[in-house]
Design a protein around this motif. Structure first.
Motif, PDB file in Angstrom:
ATOM      1  N   GLY A 176      -5.322  10.951  -8.019  1.00 12.09           N
ATOM      2  CA  GLY A 176      -4.283   9.933  -7.939  1.00 12.09           C
ATOM      3  C   GLY A 176      -2.922  10.460  -8.342  1.00 12.09           C
ATOM      4  O   GLY A 176      -1.998   9.695  -8.581  1.00 12.09           O
ATOM      5  N   GLU A 177      -2.798  11.784  -8.418  1.00 14.35           N
ATOM      6  CA  GLU A 177      -1.535  12.381  -8.838  1.00 14.35           C
ATOM      7  C   GLU A 177      -0.596  12.523  -7.654  1.00 14.35           C
ATOM      8  O   GLU A 177      -1.012  12.745  -6.530  1.00 14.35           O
ATOM      9  CB  GLU A 177      -1.784  13.772  -9.430  1.00 14.35           C
ATOM     10  CG  GLU A 177      -2.645  13.757 -10.666  1.00 14.35           C
ATOM     11  CD  GLU A 177      -3.010  15.155 -11.108  1.00 14.35           C
ATOM     12  OE1 GLU A 177      -2.407  16.120 -10.625  1.00 14.35           O
ATOM     13  OE2 GLU A 177      -3.907  15.266 -11.937  1.00 14.35           O
ATOM     14  N   TRP A 178       0.694  12.436  -7.958  1.00 13.30           N
ATOM     15  CA  TRP A 178       1.711  12.659  -6.947  1.00 13.30           C
ATOM     16  C   TRP A 178       1.885  14.142  -6.736  1.00 13.30           C
ATOM     17  O   TRP A 178       1.739  14.925  -7.674  1.00 13.30           O
ATOM     18  CB  TRP A 178       3.050  12.080  -7.407  1.00 13.30           C
ATOM     19  CG  TRP A 178       3.050  10.593  -7.395  1.00 13.30           C
ATOM     20  CD1 TRP A 178       2.882   9.775  -8.463  1.00 13.30           C
ATOM     21  CD2 TRP A 178       3.205   9.757  -6.268  1.00 13.30           C
ATOM     22  NE1 TRP A 178       2.930   8.473  -8.065  1.00 13.30           N
ATOM     23  CE2 TRP A 178       3.133   8.434  -6.725  1.00 13.30           C
ATOM     24  CE3 TRP A 178       3.401   9.997  -4.910  1.00 13.30           C
ATOM     25  CZ2 TRP A 178       3.247   7.351  -5.868  1.00 13.30           C
ATOM     26  CZ3 TRP A 178       3.520   8.911  -4.074  1.00 13.30           C
ATOM     27  CH2 TRP A 178       3.442   7.602  -4.550  1.00 13.30           C
ATOM     28  N   PRO A 179       2.229  14.536  -5.516  1.00 10.08           N
ATOM     29  CA  PRO A 179       2.579  15.939  -5.314  1.00 10.08           C
ATOM     30  C   PRO A 179       3.792  16.279  -6.175  1.00 10.08           C
ATOM     31  O   PRO A 179       4.599  15.414  -6.470  1.00 10.08           O
ATOM     32  CB  PRO A 179       2.934  16.035  -3.827  1.00 10.08           C
ATOM     33  CG  PRO A 179       2.528  14.756  -3.221  1.00 10.08           C
ATOM     34  CD  PRO A 179       2.348  13.747  -4.309  1.00 10.08           C
ATOM     35  N   THR A 216      -0.698   1.348   1.515  1.00 10.45           N
ATOM     36  CA  THR A 216      -1.508   1.740   0.357  1.00 10.45           C
ATOM     37  C   THR A 216      -2.555   2.781   0.745  1.00 10.45           C
ATOM     38  O   THR A 216      -2.783   3.737   0.001  1.00 10.45           O
ATOM     39  CB  THR A 216      -2.169   0.492  -0.270  1.00 10.45           C
ATOM     40  OG1 THR A 216      -1.130  -0.416  -0.656  1.00 10.45           O
ATOM     41  CG2 THR A 216      -3.008   0.855  -1.481  1.00 10.45           C
ATOM     42  N   ARG A 217      -3.163   2.625   1.900  1.00 10.21           N
ATOM     43  CA  ARG A 217      -4.133   3.637   2.366  1.00 10.21           C
ATOM     44  C   ARG A 217      -3.427   4.970   2.602  1.00 10.21           C
ATOM     45  O   ARG A 217      -3.936   6.034   2.223  1.00 10.21           O
ATOM     46  CB  ARG A 217      -4.832   3.172   3.641  1.00 10.21           C
ATOM     47  CG  ARG A 217      -5.880   2.098   3.411  1.00 10.21           C
ATOM     48  CD  ARG A 217      -6.709   1.821   4.659  1.00 10.21           C
ATOM     49  NE  ARG A 217      -5.905   1.403   5.809  1.00 10.21           N
ATOM     50  CZ  ARG A 217      -5.554   0.141   6.059  1.00 10.21           C
ATOM     51  NH1 ARG A 217      -5.936  -0.829   5.262  1.00 10.21           N
ATOM     52  NH2 ARG A 217      -4.841  -0.151   7.133  1.00 10.21           N
ATOM     53  N   SER A 218      -2.248   4.944   3.207  1.00 10.80           N
ATOM     54  CA  SER A 218      -1.493   6.173   3.448  1.00 10.80           C
ATOM     55  C   SER A 218      -1.040   6.798   2.132  1.00 10.80           C
ATOM     56  O   SER A 218      -1.039   8.028   1.991  1.00 10.80           O
ATOM     57  CB  SER A 218      -0.274   5.889   4.333  1.00 10.80           C
ATOM     58  OG  SER A 218      -0.693   5.446   5.599  1.00 10.80           O
ATOM     59  N   LEU A 219      -0.681   5.975   1.185  1.00 20.26           N
ATOM     60  CA  LEU A 219      -0.270   6.460  -0.131  1.00 20.26           C
ATOM     61  C   LEU A 219      -1.410   7.220  -0.797  1.00 20.26           C
ATOM     62  O   LEU A 219      -1.204   8.280  -1.386  1.00 20.26           O
ATOM     63  CB  LEU A 219       0.163   5.275  -0.999  1.00 20.26           C
ATOM     64  CG  LEU A 219       0.655   5.562  -2.400  1.00 20.26           C
ATOM     65  CD1 LEU A 219       1.888   6.439  -2.361  1.00 20.26           C
ATOM     66  CD2 LEU A 219       0.961   4.245  -3.110  1.00 20.26           C
ATOM     67  N   ALA A 220      -2.612   6.707  -0.676  1.00 18.24           N
ATOM     68  CA  ALA A 220      -3.776   7.384  -1.258  1.00 18.24           C
ATOM     69  C   ALA A 220      -3.963   8.768  -0.633  1.00 18.24           C
ATOM     70  O   ALA A 220      -4.385   9.708  -1.305  1.00 18.24           O
ATOM     71  CB  ALA A 220      -5.033   6.539  -1.065  1.00 18.24           C
TER      72      ALA A 220
END
Length: 183
Positions: free
Chosen positions: A173-176, A162-166
């Motif tokens: 909070g958008e995805w690339p 979850t930390r890496s996802l952030a």
């Protein structure tokens, strides 16, 4: 006992033998990513089943809308459309249907009376609360079959993930965008 664990997993990928110790770090990472993807699909199925059990109208796109509005109370329609990656007219139709169903409401934004914000109704809040409780209960039942040490390691790994996802997501909070793999 080992055979029972493989049966309980319900997936041949989940019960596959670990990679040989001669695997490269890149191969091990790929294997871990594949296993996480298989597990994520299973969790998504649990989530979809929980949503359908709470209310058959709680389709995946509606659930996503409710979750986004809960996380961002007062979000406007343009922001919501961007967050759920729907064209604005489609997002508007989805919200109209959800408003008619009593799940959300539109209201004027205090700082700009011309802007319309979205908020959950008490029914929308109750649906999310029931959904989360059912989803958590079903995941708990699966985890109950895991040894305690595996449960702890899973929790540690998920927190790290979850930390890496952030870090992968953008500041909002958008995805690339597709095709981009980082910042």
């Amino acid at each position: 006992m080992e055979g029972h664990r493989a049966e309980a997993s319900g997936s041949s990928a989940a019960s596959a033998a670990p990679a040989a110790s001669s695997s490269t770090p890149a191969e091990k990472l790929h294997e871990a990513a594949e296993q996480l993807a298989v597990s994520a699909e299973a969790v998504a199925e649990i989530a979809a089943n929980a949503a359908a059990a709470v209310d058959p109208r709680l389709l995946p796109h509606r659930l996503r809308v409710l979750l986004i509005i809960r996380a961002h109370p007062g979000i406007n329609l343009t922001g919501l459309a961007k967050a759920v990656r729907l064209p604005l007219p489609r997002a508007s139709r989805v919200c109209s249907g959800m408003e008619s169903a009593g799940m959300l409401e539109r209201h004027s934004v205090v700082t700009d009376r011309r802007e319309i914000g979205l908020a959950l109704t008490p029914e929308g809040e109750a649906l999310l609360t029931d959904y989360r409780a059912r989803r958590t209960a079903e995941i708990t039942e699966v985890m109950r079959r895991m040894p305690a040490g595996d449960q702890r390691r899973l929790l540690t790994g998920l927190r790290s993930f979850t930390r890496s996802l952030a870090a992968v997501r953008g500041p909002g909070g958008e995805w690339p965008r597709p095709g981009r793999t980082g910042r």
